[in-house]
Motif scaffolding. Structure first.
Motif, mmCIF file in Angstrom:
data_model
loop_
_atom_site.group_PDB
_atom_site.id
_atom_site.type_symbol
_atom_site.label_atom_id
_atom_site.label_comp_id
_atom_site.label_asym_id
_atom_site.label_seq_id
_atom_site.Cartn_x
_atom_site.Cartn_y
_atom_site.Cartn_z
ATOM 1 N N UNK A 190 18.997 37.120 -14.242
ATOM 2 C CA UNK A 190 18.206 36.577 -12.624
ATOM 3 C C UNK A 190 20.385 36.384 -12.308
ATOM 4 N N UNK A 191 20.837 36.872 -12.363
ATOM 5 C CA UNK A 191 22.766 36.690 -12.334
ATOM 6 C C UNK A 191 22.635 37.369 -12.256
ATOM 7 N N UNK A 192 22.281 38.799 -13.060
ATOM 8 C CA UNK A 192 22.601 40.120 -12.962
ATOM 9 C C UNK A 192 21.447 41.018 -11.773
ATOM 10 N N UNK A 193 20.304 40.369 -11.755
ATOM 11 C CA UNK A 193 19.765 40.911 -10.658
ATOM 12 C C UNK A 193 20.574 40.355 -9.411
ATOM 13 N N UNK A 194 21.162 39.181 -8.974
ATOM 14 C CA UNK A 194 21.325 38.583 -7.867
ATOM 15 C C UNK A 194 22.775 39.513 -7.247
ATOM 16 N N UNK A 195 23.319 40.089 -9.134
ATOM 17 C CA UNK A 195 24.984 40.817 -8.096
ATOM 18 C C UNK A 195 25.823 39.761 -8.518
ATOM 19 N N UNK A 196 25.304 38.612 -9.112
ATOM 20 C CA UNK A 196 26.871 37.281 -9.391
ATOM 21 C C UNK A 196 27.717 38.390 -10.598
ATOM 22 N N UNK A 197 27.372 39.554 -11.173
ATOM 23 C CA UNK A 197 27.374 40.029 -12.162
ATOM 24 C C UNK A 197 28.816 41.765 -11.998
ATOM 25 N N UNK A 198 29.216 41.246 -10.989
ATOM 26 C CA UNK A 198 29.771 42.997 -10.212
ATOM 27 C C UNK A 198 30.812 43.051 -10.406
ATOM 28 N N UNK A 199 31.414 41.871 -10.676
ATOM 29 C CA UNK A 199 33.273 41.656 -9.741
ATOM 30 C C UNK A 199 33.946 41.004 -10.708
ATOM 31 N N UNK A 200 34.843 40.749 -11.100
ATOM 32 C CA UNK A 200 35.741 40.033 -12.039
ATOM 33 C C UNK A 200 34.981 38.588 -11.936
ATOM 34 N N UNK A 201 35.256 37.858 -11.211
ATOM 35 C CA UNK A 201 35.470 36.786 -10.191
ATOM 36 C C UNK A 201 33.626 35.918 -10.639
ATOM 37 N N UNK A 202 32.749 36.752 -10.630
ATOM 38 C CA UNK A 202 31.713 36.378 -10.735
ATOM 39 C C UNK A 202 31.199 36.550 -12.390
#
Length: 583
Positions: free
Chosen positions: A264-276
């Protein structure tokens, strides 16, 4: 067509063919799932280059570069899941307590770490057999397999919700977890068609069974698959996509596939940058499942799996029993879990912690007080006898012969696992049989002959003086002050060991020397990196490995921060598109 599946329409049969299918043995269902050649995932859809180039020392500057001002990562080989990864992923996916992959052929090894780079015919057959057996077991209890099936089925058949709707919901959710990404529309249609085949011929449960079987023998499940972006060209360094990042994180920290929350985090774009990525990495490190990843890291780095087959000569060591293997294993993991706890995590504790864990069996062998209860207890140890990892009873027993201590393998261990040196193999015609026991000589005296053989002297000058520093510990890992009535001489020397070079007296002084060594620090960083990446570092990883050395220095040697640091490297966040790959 989804790999491993029947072509669309293959379920449309006449009544006569349906009747023939009913009479087929259960094994025939596997053929219906598809004849899969494990390892045949099209490389156009994934990375697939084995040309990683020569290794580069941590901290070195990549050729032609003056600074780490742009992401750098190598093209890397496509790997299949290792045995432990398969078992963990299947256990989490199917909710079945089974470990079929333990019977698979051993994984390949890269500098001590297990990786899946080749597939034999035997391994492919084991995959197919395990898939059939596990799918069959999962179909026996559909409500336990997935909450969707618990909601819309009873006694193995749909209730309330139409069968097609129920199955399609299950395929969507289960496929997302199995493939670690959402199914494409064509895949969803084909798995739905496969479900129809099983349902029409036999039952709703059989349709679900066929789907589960197909998915867990699919390359989409069995491989660390990463799709080439449509806009990428060979040689490009591109960010790892969100769902693929979820997989990288979960297999590093948990040694299993991502759960719904991470997907779900991937789907929400939360893993799209180093901070996430860092935010989720920290949460994953605090999850109880992180113990699986840490145990695997140390099991492979320290060769702890050799405990499984370890044996000792009961004439020399009458205290030895096969059950002592389990006691030693629990002792080692107890020590490591303590060191890696959220309250600690320091290299200092790893190398100098003056404690161990022991159950009643091991405590008796080590002459420690008998712990209360049935499990292991923590024991503070006498000063001057032990300190840290290198003196733990389990490690000393692993690095011991069946009938004597083993300075050679103990020295090799420090050289290769603690300093990351690469040693040449001994000449083929050299006798590797250890010297016979002699009641008038110590181990040190008997093994000294290695350095008198000219062909052996070069390597043994690097190995033996380190290994002799462990002579206070016998082959059971017990502390001793004398051997055969002769006082133990545990003086040693690290020769040509970079900034770790110098003399020492005993393993405690050696541990302190290593702890103050940049070579040791960088080697630890490289070991964590190799475990996460499943490969040896290359020249394109110079900035990544240099950043890990900085993490250790700036965090005062905190290994938990090192794990977060690994997930923040260019090598983890990016990948290079291999030559020959195509979208």
């Amino acid at each position: 067509m989804a790999p491993g599946l029947l072509p669309v329409g293959a379920h449309a049969r006449g009544a006569g063919e349906d009747e023939r299918m009913r009479r087929r043995p259960r094994r025939t269902w596997v053929v219906l799932v598809g004849s899969i050649l494990v390892g045949s995932m099209p490389l156009g859809a994934c990375t697939g280059s084995f040309d990683t180039g020569p290794a580069l020392a941590p901290g070195a500057t990549p050729p032609g570069s003056t600074a780490c001002d742009a992401p750098s990562a190598p093209s890397t080989p496509m790997r299949h899941l290792g045995r432990v990864e398969i078992d963990n992923a299947l256990r989490d996916l199917l909710h079945i307590d089974a470990t079929p992959a333990l019977t698979f052929p051993p994984d390949d090894s890269t500098i001590g770490f297990e990786v899946g780079t080749s597939v034999s015919d035997q391994l492919a057959r084991r995959y197919l057999d395990a898939g059939e057996a596990l799918a069959s077991a999962a179909a026996l209890d559909l409500p336990a397999l997935d909450p969707i099936l618990a909601r819309c089925t009873a006694s193995g058949e749909p209730t309330g919700t139409p069968a097609d709707t129920c199955a399609r919901e299950f395929i969507t959710a289960f496929g997302r977890r199995a493939f670690r990404r959402p199914l494409e529309t064509a895949e969803l249609d084909e798995y739905s068609a496969l479900f129809d085949t099983g349902r029409d011929v036999e039952s709703f449960a059989t349709g679900i069974q066929l789907v589960v079987n197909a998915m867990i023998i699919s390359p989409n499940f069995l491989y660390h698959a990463e799709v080439v972006p449509a806009s990428a060209s060979p040689g490009d360094v591109v960010p790892v996509r969100s769902y693929e990042m979820a997989s990288r994180l979960s297999f590093f920290f948990w040694r299993s596939g991502p759960d719904d929350a991470l997907l779900n985090a991937a789907e929400a774009g939360e893993l799209d940058d180093a901070t996430g990525v860092q935010m989720h990495a920290r949460a994953m490190l605090d999850d109880p499942r992180a113990l699986r990843g840490q145990h695997e890291l140390f099991r492979q780095w320290l060769s702890l799996s050799t405990l499984d087959a370890m044996t000792k000569n009961t004439t020399v060591y009458p205290e030895w029993t096969p059950e002592l293997r389990g006691s030693l294993r629990d002792s080692m993991y107890g020590f490591l879990d303590d060191v890696m706890s959220p309250e600690d995590g320091s290299l200092s504790s790893l190398m100098t912690g003056n404690f161990t864990y022991a159950d009643a069996r091991l405590a008796s062998v080590l002459e420690l007080p008998t712990p209360t209860g049935t499990g292991s207890a923590r024991f503070e140890l006498p000063a001057g006898e032990r300190a840290g990892l290198l003196t733990q009873p389990a490690l000393m027993a692993i690095l011991g012969k069946a009938n004597q201590s083993d300075p050679i393998h103990r020295g090799v261990f420090v050289r290769t696992r603690m300093l990351c040196d690469v040693l040449e193999a001994p000449p083929n015609d050299v006798d590797l049989t250890p010297p016979d026991l002699d009641p008038g000589l110590t181990t040190r005296q008997r093994f000294d002959m290695h350095r008198t053989e000219p062909r052996c002297a070069a390597c043994h000058t690097l190995i033996d003086p380190i290994g002799f520093g462990f002579e206070h510990y016998d082959a059971l890992g017990r502390f001793r002050s004398d051997e055969n009535g002769i006082a133990v001489d545990a003086s040693g020397e690290v020769v040509n060991g970079h900034d770790a070079s110098g003399t020492f007296d005993g393993a405690i002084e050696l541990s302190q020397t290593l702890l103050g060594s940049q070579q040791f620090e960088s080697c630890v960083a490289r070991q964590f990196f190799r475990f996460a990446e499943g490969r040896v570092e290359t020249r394109d990883d110079a900035c990544s490995t240099a950043s890990l050395a900085r993490v250790l220095r700036e965090s005062d040697g905190n290994m938990r921060e090192l794990m977060i640091g690994v997930a923040s490297t260019d090598a983890f966040l990016y990948r290079r598109i291999a030559v020959g790959s195509a979208p």
